[in-house]
Write a protein that holds these residues in place. Structure first.
Motif, PDB file in Angstrom:
ATOM      1  N   THR A   1       9.754   9.058  -6.992  1.00  0.00           N
ATOM      2  CA  THR A   1       9.150   9.595  -5.767  1.00  0.00           C
ATOM      3  C   THR A   1       8.070  10.626  -6.084  1.00  0.00           C
ATOM      4  OG1 THR A   1       9.540  10.810  -3.715  1.00  0.00           O
ATOM      5  CG2 THR A   1      11.030  11.299  -5.539  1.00  0.00           C
ATOM      6  N   SER A   2       7.100  10.674  -5.192  1.00  0.00           N
ATOM      7  CA  SER A   2       6.020  11.647  -5.344  1.00  0.00           C
ATOM      8  C   SER A   2       6.493  13.043  -4.926  1.00  0.00           C
ATOM      9  CB  SER A   2       4.828  11.215  -4.494  1.00  0.00           C
ATOM     10  OG  SER A   2       5.223  11.095  -3.148  1.00  0.00           O
ATOM     11  N   GLY A   3       7.693  13.124  -4.361  1.00  0.00           N
ATOM     12  CA  GLY A   3       8.261  14.453  -4.075  1.00  0.00           C
ATOM     13  C   GLY A   3       8.446  14.778  -2.610  1.00  0.00           C
ATOM     14  N   GLY A  54       0.839  -1.201   0.000  1.00  0.00           N
ATOM     15  CA  GLY A  54       0.000   0.000   0.000  1.00  0.00           C
ATOM     16  C   GLY A  54       0.871   1.246   0.000  1.00  0.00           C
ATOM     17  N   CYS A  55       0.251   2.393   0.227  1.00  0.00           N
ATOM     18  CA  CYS A  55       0.987   3.661   0.213  1.00  0.00           C
ATOM     19  C   CYS A  55       0.150   4.695   0.938  1.00  0.00           C
ATOM     20  CB  CYS A  55       1.226   4.104  -1.235  1.00  0.00           C
ATOM     21  SG  CYS A  55       2.129   5.665  -1.368  1.00  0.00           S
ATOM     22  N   ARG A  56       0.823   5.612   1.655  1.00  0.00           N
ATOM     23  CA  ARG A  56       0.019   6.585   2.404  1.00  0.00           C
ATOM     24  C   ARG A  56      -0.030   7.970   1.774  1.00  0.00           C
ATOM     25  NH1 ARG A  56       3.062   9.292   6.997  1.00  0.00           N
ATOM     26  NH2 ARG A  56       5.246   8.924   6.503  1.00  0.00           N
ATOM     27  N   MET A  57       0.486   8.090   0.543  1.00  0.00           N
ATOM     28  CA  MET A  57       0.559   9.419  -0.059  1.00  0.00           C
ATOM     29  C   MET A  57      -0.766   9.888  -0.660  1.00  0.00           C
ATOM     30  SD  MET A  57       3.622   9.721   0.876  1.00  0.00           S
ATOM     31  CE  MET A  57       3.813  11.408   0.379  1.00  0.00           C
ATOM     32  N   GLY A  58      -1.651   8.945  -0.959  1.00  0.00           N
ATOM     33  CA  GLY A  58      -3.018   9.314  -1.352  1.00  0.00           C
ATOM     34  C   GLY A  58      -3.205  10.037  -2.681  1.00  0.00           C
ATOM     35  N   CYS A  59      -2.338   9.789  -3.667  1.00  0.00           N
ATOM     36  CA  CYS A  59      -2.524  10.436  -4.977  1.00  0.00           C
ATOM     37  C   CYS A  59      -3.849   9.964  -5.588  1.00  0.00           C
ATOM     38  CB  CYS A  59      -1.354  10.114  -5.903  1.00  0.00           C
ATOM     39  SG  CYS A  59       0.247  10.546  -5.189  1.00  0.00           S
ATOM     40  N   LYS A  60      -4.584  10.911  -6.136  1.00  0.00           N
ATOM     41  CA  LYS A  60      -5.965  10.641  -6.567  1.00  0.00           C
ATOM     42  C   LYS A  60      -6.092   9.640  -7.728  1.00  0.00           C
ATOM     43  CE  LYS A  60      -8.363  13.630  -3.965  1.00  0.00           C
ATOM     44  NZ  LYS A  60      -7.356  13.739  -2.892  1.00  0.00           N
ATOM     45  N   PHE A  61      -5.053   9.572  -8.546  1.00  0.00           N
ATOM     46  CA  PHE A  61      -5.131   8.763  -9.767  1.00  0.00           C
ATOM     47  C   PHE A  61      -4.570   7.356  -9.588  1.00  0.00           C
ATOM     48  CE2 PHE A  61      -1.566  11.644  -9.398  1.00  0.00           C
ATOM     49  CZ  PHE A  61      -0.512  10.751  -9.347  1.00  0.00           C
ATOM     50  N   CYS A  62      -4.116   7.027  -8.367  1.00  0.00           N
ATOM     51  CA  CYS A  62      -3.318   5.814  -8.186  1.00  0.00           C
ATOM     52  C   CYS A  62      -4.051   4.732  -7.394  1.00  0.00           C
ATOM     53  CB  CYS A  62      -2.017   6.190  -7.487  1.00  0.00           C
ATOM     54  SG  CYS A  62      -0.994   4.770  -7.074  1.00  0.00           S
ATOM     55  N   ALA A  63      -3.990   3.504  -7.922  1.00  0.00           N
ATOM     56  CA  ALA A  63      -4.671   2.377  -7.274  1.00  0.00           C
ATOM     57  C   ALA A  63      -3.945   1.926  -6.006  1.00  0.00           C
ATOM     58  CB  ALA A  63      -4.764   1.202  -8.251  1.00  0.00           C
ATOM     59  N   SER A  64      -2.626   2.195  -5.957  1.00  0.00           N
ATOM     60  CA  SER A  64      -1.839   1.712  -4.811  1.00  0.00           C
ATOM     61  C   SER A  64      -2.211   2.393  -3.508  1.00  0.00           C
ATOM     62  CB  SER A  64      -0.350   1.965  -5.048  1.00  0.00           C
ATOM     63  OG  SER A  64       0.089   1.224  -6.142  1.00  0.00           O
ATOM     64  N   GLY A  65      -2.679   3.638  -3.624  1.00  0.00           N
ATOM     65  CA  GLY A  65      -2.906   4.418  -2.409  1.00  0.00           C
ATOM     66  C   GLY A  65      -4.299   4.228  -1.804  1.00  0.00           C
ATOM     67  N   ILE A  66      -5.165   3.521  -2.503  1.00  0.00           N
ATOM     68  CA  ILE A  66      -6.579   3.473  -2.098  1.00  0.00           C
ATOM     69  C   ILE A  66      -6.790   2.970  -0.663  1.00  0.00           C
ATOM     70  CG2 ILE A  66      -8.835   2.397  -2.602  1.00  0.00           C
ATOM     71  CD1 ILE A  66      -8.040   2.641  -5.602  1.00  0.00           C
ATOM     72  N   THR A  81       4.230  -0.462  -6.175  1.00  0.00           N
ATOM     73  CA  THR A  81       3.444   0.128  -5.083  1.00  0.00           C
ATOM     74  C   THR A  81       4.362   0.702  -4.000  1.00  0.00           C
ATOM     75  OG1 THR A  81       1.618  -1.369  -5.481  1.00  0.00           O
ATOM     76  CG2 THR A  81       1.761  -0.416  -3.281  1.00  0.00           C
ATOM     77  N   GLY A  82       3.939   1.848  -3.463  1.00  0.00           N
ATOM     78  CA  GLY A  82       4.666   2.414  -2.334  1.00  0.00           C
ATOM     79  C   GLY A  82       5.486   3.626  -2.679  1.00  0.00           C
ATOM     80  N   GLU A  83       5.785   4.417  -1.667  1.00  0.00           N
ATOM     81  CA  GLU A  83       6.638   5.598  -1.827  1.00  0.00           C
ATOM     82  C   GLU A  83       8.025   5.225  -1.277  1.00  0.00           C
ATOM     83  OE1 GLU A  83       6.861   8.789  -3.131  1.00  0.00           O
ATOM     84  OE2 GLU A  83       8.819   8.501  -2.215  1.00  0.00           O
ATOM     85  N   PRO A  84       9.005   5.010  -2.173  1.00  0.00           N
ATOM     86  CA  PRO A  84      10.314   4.529  -1.707  1.00  0.00           C
ATOM     87  C   PRO A  84      10.948   5.415  -0.635  1.00  0.00           C
ATOM     88  CG  PRO A  84      10.256   4.667  -4.115  1.00  0.00           C
ATOM     89  CD  PRO A  84       8.942   5.165  -3.629  1.00  0.00           C
TER      90      PRO A  84
HETATM   91 FE1  SF4 Z   1       1.157   8.364  -5.064  1.00  0.00          FE
HETATM   92 FE2  SF4 Z   1       3.161   6.773  -5.819  1.00  0.00          FE
HETATM   93 FE3  SF4 Z   1       1.834   6.306  -3.545  1.00  0.00          FE
HETATM   94 FE4  SF4 Z   1       0.636   5.894  -5.851  1.00  0.00          FE
HETATM   95  S1  SF4 Z   1       2.394   4.802  -5.090  1.00  0.00           S
HETATM   96  S2  SF4 Z   1      -0.242   6.933  -4.047  1.00  0.00           S
HETATM   97  S3  SF4 Z   1       1.509   7.519  -7.117  1.00  0.00           S
HETATM   98  S4  SF4 Z   1       3.076   8.104  -4.002  1.00  0.00           S
END
Ligand code: SF4
Ligand code: SAH
Length: 348
Positions: free
Chosen positions: A192-194, A111-123, A158-161
């Motif tokens: 990275t998402s930044g 999973g991922c906690r960054m929550g980008c709106k377009f991404c399935a990984s963050g749901i 998946t994930g924010e490294p």
């Molecule tokens: Fe955002 Fe990347 Fe995380 Fe997806 S995996 S929610 S794009 S930071």
């Protein structure tokens, strides 16, 4: 005793630990070699005595993910894997064939906690970080399954490294080990998402990896609307960290830019993006959005993408349109896992 993961150990750490166990250090080299060939149990280490194998099994956890699902593209041979980890969590990786060699796209978190709106990984948010060994496992076991060598790695699953900084760095060192896969830093990209503060930290390490920034919008209002991370680290701050990364490493930055209909693809945004990057050591990858049902967002048309690219080039910024691999299988990372969770728990 809580078992530690043996594959997270560097060769020199393993040497020290074996010495403390009263073993000869050269055993560490043999064991390290077996681990990096992707053995599934200590019993496969045939040149190690039964007694030592038993001692190792008592002390260490040997991770070996199981293939839950595998999708092979009939179009280009891309293979997508869904793995089950030792604790029942699942993650995805992708094996891609290019003319310059095979690439592995690996996940860094469940999973991922960054929550980008377009991404399935963050749901579903972040479940947990992967260990260095679990990131390495994806490369090892894809090589084993395909029987083909992997020469390039992209941390774009998946994930924010950079939200799993220490384990990702350890992974980069492990995968580069001469006694293991020996994949050099120039063959590794980290996306990275930044997280600007972590980019500054990474710059200090002076690695030769390629840094990819998921930019996706050139102005703070549009970017914050699709990427919550932009509220903590706005574009000006991010670009400053990228410049610093280049100054410290000499590595050109690559910017990922997803083309989302009506959100990121307008001509004024192309001009704004060009203004932002002109004169900087940068390369832009335009990526048609992969459809994620939950997002309600749609990809730009081919014509819109071409027009956007044209404006960038006219304004002095080089851009390529990313070739989508495996168009007939769940393309972007996160989607296969979502589907699996949906089927297992009836959430979708
Ligand atoms: Fe955002 Fe990347 Fe995380 Fe997806 S995996 S929610 S794009 S930071
Ligand atoms: N968390 C990191 C790396 C994993 S995401 C990051 O965000 O950079 C890998 C890439 O896939 C990122 O550039 C991300 O923005 C992109 N991505 C995520 N969902 C996508 C989608 N539905 N379509 C196209 N690209 C997507």
């Amino acid at each position: 005793m809580i078992k530690t993961e043996i594959k997270c150990r560097t060769l020199s750490e393993l040497k020290d630990e074996l010495q403390n166990m009263g073993e000869k250090p050269f055993r560490a080299q043999q064991i390290f070699g077996w681990l990096h060939q992707g053995v599934q149990s200590f019993d496969e280490m045939t040149n190690i005595s039964k007694q030592l194998r038993a001692k190792l099994a008592e002390r260490y956890l040997l991770t070996a993910p199981k293939i839950l699902r595998k999708q092979v593209s009939r179009v280009d041979g891309t293979v997508k894997y869904l793995w089950e980890l030792y604790d029942g969590n699942c993650i995805e990786s992708v094996f891609m064939r290019y003319h310059h060699g095979n690439s592995a796209c690996v996940s860094s978190q469940v999973g991922c906690r960054m929550g980008c709106k377009f991404c399935a990984s963050g749901i579903g948010g972040l479940v947990r970080c992967l260990s260095a060994g679990e990131i390495l496992d994806q490369v090892l076991f894809m090589q084993k399954d395909t029987g083909e060598r992997i020469s390039n790695i992209v941390l774009m699953g998946t994930g924010e490294p950079l939200d799993n900084y220490d384990n990702v760095l350890r992974f980069i060192r492990l995968v580069g080990a001469e006694e293991g896969l020996h994949i050099g830093q120039r063959h590794i990209s980290l996306s990275t998402s930044g997280l600007a503060e972590q980019i500054d930290r990474l710059a200090q390490e002076k690695l030769q990896i390629t840094l990819s920034i998921s930019l996706h919008a050139p102005d703070n209002a549009s970017r914050s609307a699709i990427m919550p991370v932009n509220r903590s680290f706005p574009i000006e701050r991010l670009i400053q960290s990228c410049q610093n990364y280049f100054d410290m490493t000499g590595r050109r930055i690559s910017y990922e830019y997803t083309m989302i209909d009506g959100v990121s693809d307008r001509p004024w945004q192309a001009k704004k993006l060009a203004e932002l990057l002109r004169g900087r050591p940068a390369h832009v990858n335009l990526i048609p959005l992969n459809h994620v049902t939950e997002s309600g967002l749609h990809s730009s048309s081919k014509e819109q993408v071409a027009a956007f690219q044209n404006i960038l080039e006219k304004n002095g910024v080089t851009a390529t349109v990313r070739r989508t691999l495996g168009p007939d299988i769940d393309a972007s990372c996160g989607q296969l896992r979502r589907r699996h969770i949906g089927e297992t728990f009836g959430k979708e």
